[in-house]
Design an enzyme around this catalytic site. Sequence first.
Site, PDB file in Angstrom:
ATOM      1  N   TYR A  13      24.492 -44.940 -10.569  1.00 11.38           N
ATOM      2  CA  TYR A  13      23.507 -45.903 -10.053  1.00 11.38           C
ATOM      3  C   TYR A  13      24.192 -47.083  -9.352  1.00 11.38           C
ATOM      4  O   TYR A  13      23.681 -47.611  -8.370  1.00 11.38           O
ATOM      5  CB  TYR A  13      22.627 -46.434 -11.194  1.00 11.38           C
ATOM      6  CG  TYR A  13      21.553 -45.470 -11.647  1.00 11.38           C
ATOM      7  CD1 TYR A  13      20.382 -45.296 -10.904  1.00 11.38           C
ATOM      8  CD2 TYR A  13      21.689 -44.746 -12.818  1.00 11.38           C
ATOM      9  CE1 TYR A  13      19.390 -44.421 -11.317  1.00 11.38           C
ATOM     10  CE2 TYR A  13      20.694 -43.867 -13.245  1.00 11.38           C
ATOM     11  CZ  TYR A  13      19.545 -43.714 -12.488  1.00 11.38           C
ATOM     12  OH  TYR A  13      18.564 -42.852 -12.895  1.00 11.38           O
ATOM     13  N   ASP A  68      16.559 -50.805 -20.890  1.00 13.82           N
ATOM     14  CA  ASP A  68      16.898 -49.783 -19.901  1.00 13.82           C
ATOM     15  C   ASP A  68      18.405 -49.620 -19.871  1.00 13.82           C
ATOM     16  O   ASP A  68      19.136 -50.542 -20.235  1.00 13.82           O
ATOM     17  CB  ASP A  68      16.375 -50.172 -18.512  1.00 13.82           C
ATOM     18  CG  ASP A  68      16.351 -48.958 -17.589  1.00 13.82           C
ATOM     19  OD1 ASP A  68      15.385 -48.186 -17.679  1.00 13.82           O
ATOM     20  OD2 ASP A  68      17.308 -48.769 -16.824  1.00 13.82           O
ATOM     21  N   ARG A 109       2.873 -54.483 -19.801  1.00  5.96           N
ATOM     22  CA  ARG A 109       3.649 -54.513 -18.557  1.00  5.96           C
ATOM     23  C   ARG A 109       2.939 -55.369 -17.499  1.00  5.96           C
ATOM     24  O   ARG A 109       3.584 -56.135 -16.788  1.00  5.96           O
ATOM     25  CB  ARG A 109       3.822 -53.070 -18.086  1.00  5.96           C
ATOM     26  CG  ARG A 109       4.263 -52.865 -16.672  1.00  5.96           C
ATOM     27  CD  ARG A 109       5.768 -52.816 -16.568  1.00  5.96           C
ATOM     28  NE  ARG A 109       6.197 -51.963 -15.470  1.00  5.96           N
ATOM     29  CZ  ARG A 109       6.093 -52.278 -14.178  1.00  5.96           C
ATOM     30  NH1 ARG A 109       5.560 -53.417 -13.831  1.00  5.96           N
ATOM     31  NH2 ARG A 109       6.527 -51.440 -13.265  1.00  5.96           N
ATOM     32  N   ARG A 117       4.760 -45.601 -19.546  1.00  5.66           N
ATOM     33  CA  ARG A 117       3.556 -45.678 -18.719  1.00  5.66           C
ATOM     34  C   ARG A 117       2.414 -44.753 -19.118  1.00  5.66           C
ATOM     35  O   ARG A 117       1.299 -44.932 -18.663  1.00  5.66           O
ATOM     36  CB  ARG A 117       3.925 -45.440 -17.252  1.00  5.66           C
ATOM     37  CG  ARG A 117       4.559 -46.658 -16.617  1.00  5.66           C
ATOM     38  CD  ARG A 117       5.129 -46.329 -15.261  1.00  5.66           C
ATOM     39  NE  ARG A 117       6.185 -45.333 -15.397  1.00  5.66           N
ATOM     40  CZ  ARG A 117       6.810 -44.765 -14.377  1.00  5.66           C
ATOM     41  NH1 ARG A 117       6.462 -45.060 -13.151  1.00  5.66           N
ATOM     42  NH2 ARG A 117       7.777 -43.896 -14.579  1.00  5.66           N
ATOM     43  N   ARG A 161      11.674 -41.948 -24.279  1.00  7.43           N
ATOM     44  CA  ARG A 161      10.725 -42.750 -23.482  1.00  7.43           C
ATOM     45  C   ARG A 161       9.355 -42.834 -24.151  1.00  7.43           C
ATOM     46  O   ARG A 161       8.332 -42.859 -23.470  1.00  7.43           O
ATOM     47  CB  ARG A 161      10.579 -42.184 -22.065  1.00  7.43           C
ATOM     48  CG  ARG A 161      11.875 -42.090 -21.294  1.00  7.43           C
ATOM     49  CD  ARG A 161      12.161 -43.412 -20.610  1.00  7.43           C
ATOM     50  NE  ARG A 161      13.265 -43.307 -19.679  1.00  7.43           N
ATOM     51  CZ  ARG A 161      13.141 -43.462 -18.363  1.00  7.43           C
ATOM     52  NH1 ARG A 161      11.989 -43.710 -17.829  1.00  7.43           N
ATOM     53  NH2 ARG A 161      14.203 -43.384 -17.596  1.00  7.43           N
TER      54      ARG A 161
HETATM   55  O1  1CP Z   1      10.659 -45.786 -25.341  1.00  7.84           O
HETATM   56  C1  1CP Z   1      11.665 -45.688 -24.605  1.00  7.84           C
HETATM   57  O2  1CP Z   1      12.455 -44.762 -24.715  1.00  7.84           O
HETATM   58  C2  1CP Z   1      11.829 -46.700 -23.533  1.00  7.84           C
HETATM   59  C3  1CP Z   1      13.180 -47.278 -23.317  1.00  7.84           C
HETATM   60  C4  1CP Z   1      13.889 -46.734 -22.086  1.00  7.84           C
HETATM   61  C5  1CP Z   1      15.049 -45.933 -22.088  1.00  7.84           C
HETATM   62  C6  1CP Z   1      15.739 -45.319 -23.287  1.00  7.84           C
HETATM   63  C7  1CP Z   1      13.573 -47.010 -20.731  1.00  7.84           C
HETATM   64  C8  1CP Z   1      12.429 -47.815 -20.257  1.00  7.84           C
HETATM   65  N1  1CP Z   1      14.560 -46.466 -19.941  1.00  7.84           N
HETATM   66  C9  1CP Z   1      15.453 -45.800 -20.739  1.00  7.84           C
HETATM   67  C10 1CP Z   1      16.679 -45.098 -20.330  1.00  7.84           C
HETATM   68  C11 1CP Z   1      16.898 -44.764 -18.909  1.00  7.84           C
HETATM   69  N2  1CP Z   1      16.611 -45.513 -17.779  1.00  7.84           N
HETATM   70  C12 1CP Z   1      17.580 -43.599 -18.478  1.00  7.84           C
HETATM   71  C13 1CP Z   1      18.188 -42.588 -19.415  1.00  7.84           C
HETATM   72  C14 1CP Z   1      17.169 -41.676 -20.017  1.00  7.84           C
HETATM   73  C15 1CP Z   1      16.520 -40.716 -19.073  1.00  7.84           C
HETATM   74  O3  1CP Z   1      17.240 -39.948 -18.412  1.00  7.84           O
HETATM   75  O4  1CP Z   1      15.276 -40.714 -19.025  1.00  7.84           O
HETATM   76  C16 1CP Z   1      17.647 -43.629 -17.074  1.00  7.84           C
HETATM   77  C17 1CP Z   1      18.261 -42.582 -16.160  1.00  7.84           C
HETATM   78  C18 1CP Z   1      17.040 -44.837 -16.641  1.00  7.84           C
HETATM   79  C19 1CP Z   1      16.926 -45.342 -15.251  1.00  7.84           C
HETATM   80  C20 1CP Z   1      15.534 -45.663 -14.909  1.00  7.84           C
HETATM   81  N3  1CP Z   1      14.890 -46.807 -15.323  1.00  7.84           N
HETATM   82  C21 1CP Z   1      14.602 -44.867 -14.226  1.00  7.84           C
HETATM   83  C22 1CP Z   1      14.880 -43.504 -13.614  1.00  7.84           C
HETATM   84  C23 1CP Z   1      15.240 -43.631 -12.190  1.00  7.84           C
HETATM   85  C24 1CP Z   1      15.707 -42.321 -11.582  1.00  7.84           C
HETATM   86  O5  1CP Z   1      16.881 -42.231 -11.208  1.00  7.84           O
HETATM   87  O6  1CP Z   1      14.896 -41.401 -11.465  1.00  7.84           O
HETATM   88  C25 1CP Z   1      13.387 -45.575 -14.189  1.00  7.84           C
HETATM   89  C26 1CP Z   1      12.109 -45.170 -13.526  1.00  7.84           C
HETATM   90  C27 1CP Z   1      13.591 -46.797 -14.902  1.00  7.84           C
HETATM   91  C28 1CP Z   1      12.596 -47.851 -15.212  1.00  7.84           C
HETATM   92  C29 1CP Z   1      12.037 -47.718 -16.595  1.00  7.84           C
HETATM   93  N4  1CP Z   1      12.800 -47.803 -17.727  1.00  7.84           N
HETATM   94  C30 1CP Z   1      11.996 -47.701 -18.849  1.00  7.84           C
HETATM   95  C31 1CP Z   1      10.638 -47.549 -18.383  1.00  7.84           C
HETATM   96  C32 1CP Z   1       9.421 -47.447 -19.260  1.00  7.84           C
HETATM   97  C33 1CP Z   1      10.679 -47.545 -16.982  1.00  7.84           C
HETATM   98  C34 1CP Z   1       9.480 -47.457 -16.059  1.00  7.84           C
HETATM   99  C35 1CP Z   1       9.125 -48.862 -15.756  1.00  7.84           C
HETATM  100  C36 1CP Z   1       7.706 -49.101 -15.423  1.00  7.84           C
HETATM  101  O7  1CP Z   1       7.274 -48.745 -14.310  1.00  7.84           O
HETATM  102  O8  1CP Z   1       6.986 -49.699 -16.248  1.00  7.84           O
END
Ligand code: 1CP
Length: 357
Positions: free
Chosen positions: A153, A76, A39, A30, A26
Amino acid sequence: MHTKNDLYLRALRGERVERTPIWVMRQAGRYLPDYRATRARAGDFLTLCKTPEMACEVTLQPIDHFGLDAAILFSDILTIPDAMGLELVLEEGVGPVFQKPLMGAADINELAVPDMHADLGYVMDAVALIRRELNDRVPLIGFTGSPWTLASYMVEGKGSKDFAKVKGLMFGEPELMHTLLNVVTDAVIEYLRAQVRAGVQSLMVFDTWGGMLSTAAFKTFSLAYMQRIVTAIKSDSDCKDVPIVLFTKGGGQWLEMLADTGCDGLGLDWTIDIAQAKQRVGDRVILQGNMDPVVMSTTGAAVESQARAVLDGYGQVGAQDRGHIFNLGHGIQPTAKPDNMRVLVETVKSYSPSFHS
Ligand code: 1CP
């Protein structure tokens, strides 16, 4: 002028390297003011993912700022279920939510592998654009969620604490659960193949919720499907040389089984002692991890000492070891301080060469 840095790929291929490579799960997100600005310009998260120019921009931000050794595609794991018709929305303060979660057998039996170009072409366009903009400065990592994590999910409709719905399906209707996991696995394999053809140079599978399972359930409902993915990638002529890393969060007790899949590397969360992991599987797979992500929200001094502790834990990279890629044990948090990323990268770059002599 760009210098080519292929340290990360050389390490994954089992070559001797001069220091420990580092990237951060990640790493675009943010905690970075630049990310928040892009964003805001996008309006919402999915538009950011679906607009290749903006996805490219945020992929490169941490590379430009911190000198990391790999870029990870900004996207994502939930793009696949979205493309399967579940309609992903990121709700402020809630997280990702599906408008049309799977409600039963009829929904599951209707699922089909999405078309990688018609439905997920924006991901491949982003990959191609990022490769062009990176110009080989660092390698690009592509990724997917594990079938179990994606299915969780899809059934829960959003994040969950106890996974009651998906476990209800797993225990109550195991055959239907396997039907779901099979179609998701088919989609994941096509998705990873398409990412490789578009230009990603290594792959990572995020099994974020595998650790919620009993050992028996993990083998049957998560590991078996990750095995199918590794086997498919290793037998595909375009993909067989693309290294693949599996990361089961909470999967420390299953490292041997995970290494048995034939993957190239294993991600470690911060609860695992990296020295013990090295003894158990370090001659078979490269280990990626595993500093507690919360440290990144504290002080520079803590970041430096905790990063050194992880490097000391892995210790010397000997002739029998596959090596170490520095990372956090899970994604960096929105409260992390950008200055701490500078300290982290600098510590790994200056302190790790002595382990590679
Ligand atoms: O630089 C990077 O790594 C960003 C790319 C990335 C990746 C690899 C994002 C962007 N998401 C992910 C993978 C991801 N998404 C996972 C697997 C990795 C992990 O466990 O952290 C999972 C479980 C998700 C699902 C997801 N998407 C969540 C978690 C929800 C939960 O169950 O708690 C969230 C908050 C997102 C949205 C998201 N995806 C990525 C970002 C930067 C965000 C936040 C969005 C925002 O508010 O701007």
